[in-house]
Design an enzyme around this catalytic site. Structure first.
Site, short mmCIF file in Angstrom:
data_model
loop_
_atom_site.label_atom_id
_atom_site.label_comp_id
_atom_site.label_asym_id
_atom_site.label_seq_id
_atom_site.Cartn_x
_atom_site.Cartn_y
_atom_site.Cartn_z
N ASN A 9 11.57 -29.64 -28.42
CA ASN A 9 11.09 -29.49 -29.80
C ASN A 9 11.83 -28.31 -30.42
O ASN A 9 11.52 -27.16 -30.14
CB ASN A 9 9.57 -29.23 -29.76
CG ASN A 9 9.00 -28.94 -31.14
OD1 ASN A 9 9.66 -29.13 -32.15
ND2 ASN A 9 7.76 -28.46 -31.17
N LYS A 11 11.76 -27.34 -33.41
CA LYS A 11 10.99 -26.74 -34.52
C LYS A 11 11.91 -26.52 -35.72
O LYS A 11 12.81 -27.32 -35.96
CB LYS A 11 10.31 -25.45 -34.07
CG LYS A 11 9.52 -25.64 -32.77
CD LYS A 11 8.60 -24.53 -32.49
CE LYS A 11 7.95 -24.73 -31.13
NZ LYS A 11 6.91 -23.79 -30.85
N HIS A 96 1.19 -31.54 -33.30
CA HIS A 96 1.56 -30.24 -32.69
C HIS A 96 0.61 -29.17 -33.23
O HIS A 96 0.21 -29.22 -34.40
CB HIS A 96 3.01 -29.91 -33.05
CG HIS A 96 3.53 -28.75 -32.26
ND1 HIS A 96 3.24 -27.45 -32.58
CD2 HIS A 96 4.29 -28.70 -31.13
CE1 HIS A 96 3.81 -26.65 -31.69
NE2 HIS A 96 4.45 -27.39 -30.80
N GLU A 98 1.09 -26.29 -34.26
CA GLU A 98 1.56 -25.60 -35.46
C GLU A 98 1.26 -26.42 -36.71
O GLU A 98 0.99 -25.87 -37.78
CB GLU A 98 3.07 -25.29 -35.33
CG GLU A 98 3.29 -24.17 -34.31
CD GLU A 98 4.62 -24.19 -33.60
OE1 GLU A 98 5.54 -24.90 -34.05
OE2 GLU A 98 4.74 -23.49 -32.58
N GLU A 168 -0.56 -28.78 -24.61
CA GLU A 168 0.06 -27.50 -24.94
C GLU A 168 -1.03 -26.48 -25.28
O GLU A 168 -1.54 -26.47 -26.41
CB GLU A 168 0.97 -27.67 -26.16
CG GLU A 168 2.09 -28.66 -25.95
CD GLU A 168 3.26 -28.39 -26.89
OE1 GLU A 168 4.35 -28.19 -26.38
OE2 GLU A 168 3.06 -28.34 -28.11
N GLY A 174 5.23 -20.26 -27.28
CA GLY A 174 6.09 -19.21 -27.85
C GLY A 174 5.65 -17.80 -27.52
O GLY A 174 6.14 -16.84 -28.12
N SER A 213 5.82 -22.22 -23.23
CA SER A 213 6.67 -21.27 -22.50
C SER A 213 7.17 -21.83 -21.18
O SER A 213 7.28 -21.10 -20.18
CB SER A 213 5.93 -19.94 -22.30
OG SER A 213 5.61 -19.37 -23.56
C1 PEP Z 1 6.16 -26.15 -28.32
O1 PEP Z 1 5.86 -25.58 -29.36
O2 PEP Z 1 6.15 -27.40 -28.28
C2 PEP Z 1 6.49 -25.31 -27.17
C3 PEP Z 1 6.22 -25.77 -26.00
O3 PEP Z 1 7.04 -24.07 -27.43
P1 PEP Z 1 7.54 -22.97 -26.36
O4 PEP Z 1 8.20 -23.71 -25.22
O5 PEP Z 1 8.51 -22.12 -27.11
O6 PEP Z 1 6.32 -22.24 -25.91
#
Ligand code: PEP
Length: 250
Positions: A9, A11, A96, A98, A168, A174, A213
């Site tokens: 992703n 973003k 997601h 976000e 997630e 992040g 992460s």
């Molecule tokens: C995401 O937002 O889908 C994600 C997993 O981000 P990150 O790996 O940066 O934590």
């Protein structure tokens, strides 16, 4: 046998030129990844057509990061599911955290989006996950189960078979904080059980990704868990070498 998937992703990162370069690098290295692992990249909308061209001939799949809850018409700024298909997408991320947090995406809206995506031939990568307060209050199983039920229980078995789920935990996205393999596995097992309560044996065929992460140094431990079938990768998907290293962690 359910599929192993590693999806990136991107973003709201990269210019079109940078995105093409990244996609080409992923496609070039994708031959190192065993055929049992499906690689997918999810660039911003503006990049989809040139990125589709950049990955042509490789087995890398293309995903959007969202789609509209309407089929077409006067909805300025929105992008419909059939437009994504015409741009070369086979997948779209939906729900997601976000989007839920910053753009008011509700379960009700997600029901419409998931159905429209599937009706147009896309596989939704449907995201669920609890925030830090919910985890600290011990409500994570309830929150995630409700997200799954509110949206995915409205689908037919045929529709459900097209869905990829991504767990997630919001506190891990992040932040550099990863769920431990044990924390991730127990929620993944719970998600599969909730899916099985409605869809029976189909639950064993559903791919459930971990996101938050995930990086080359922790992917192996996470992917070794019986109910973790791969990863939805944010930050680490912006470097082709790290993304491929994660895909080589099965
Ligand atoms: C995401 O937002 O889908 C994600 C997993 O981000 P990150 O790996 O940066 O934590």
């Amino acid at each position: 046998m359910r599929k192993n998937i590693v999806a990136g992703n991107w973003k709201m990162n990269t210019t079109v030129a940078e995105g093409i370069e990244l996609a080409k690098a992923v496609a070039a290295k994708s031959s190192e990844v065993p055929a049992s692992v499906k690689l997918i990249i999810a660039p911003p909308f503006t990049h989809l057509v040139p990125v589709a061209e950049a990955i042509k001939g490789s087995c890398v799949g293309l995903s959007a990061q969202n789609c509209a809850d309407k089929e077409k018409g006067a909805y300025t700024g929105e992008v419909a599911a059939d437009m994504l298909v015409s741009a070369g997408c086979g997948y779209t991320i939906l729900g997601h955290s976000e989007r839920r947090q910053y753009y008011g995406e509700t379960d009700e809206k997600l029901v419409v989006k998931v159905k429209l995506a599937i009706a147009n031939g896309l596989s939704p990568i449907f995201c669920v996950g609890e925030n830090l307060d919910e985890r600290e209050a011990g409500r994570h199983f309830d929150v995630v189960s409700a997200q799954v039920k509110n949206v995915l229980y409205t689908l037919s078995a045929e529709e459900m078979a097209k869905v990829i789920i991504a767990y997630e935990p919001v506190w891990a996205i992040g932040t550099g904080k990863t769920a431990t393999a044990e924390q991730a596995q127990e929620i993944h097992a719970c998600i599969r059980k909730v899916v099985a309560e409605k869809f029976g044996d189909l639950a064993d065929e559903i791919t459930i990704l971990y996101g938050g992460s995930c990086k080359p140094s922790n992917a192996k431990e996470l992917f070794a868990c019986p109910d973790i079938d791969g990863g939805l990768i944010g930050g680490a998907s912006l470097k082709a070498d790290d993304f491929i290293a994660i895909a080589l962690s099965f």
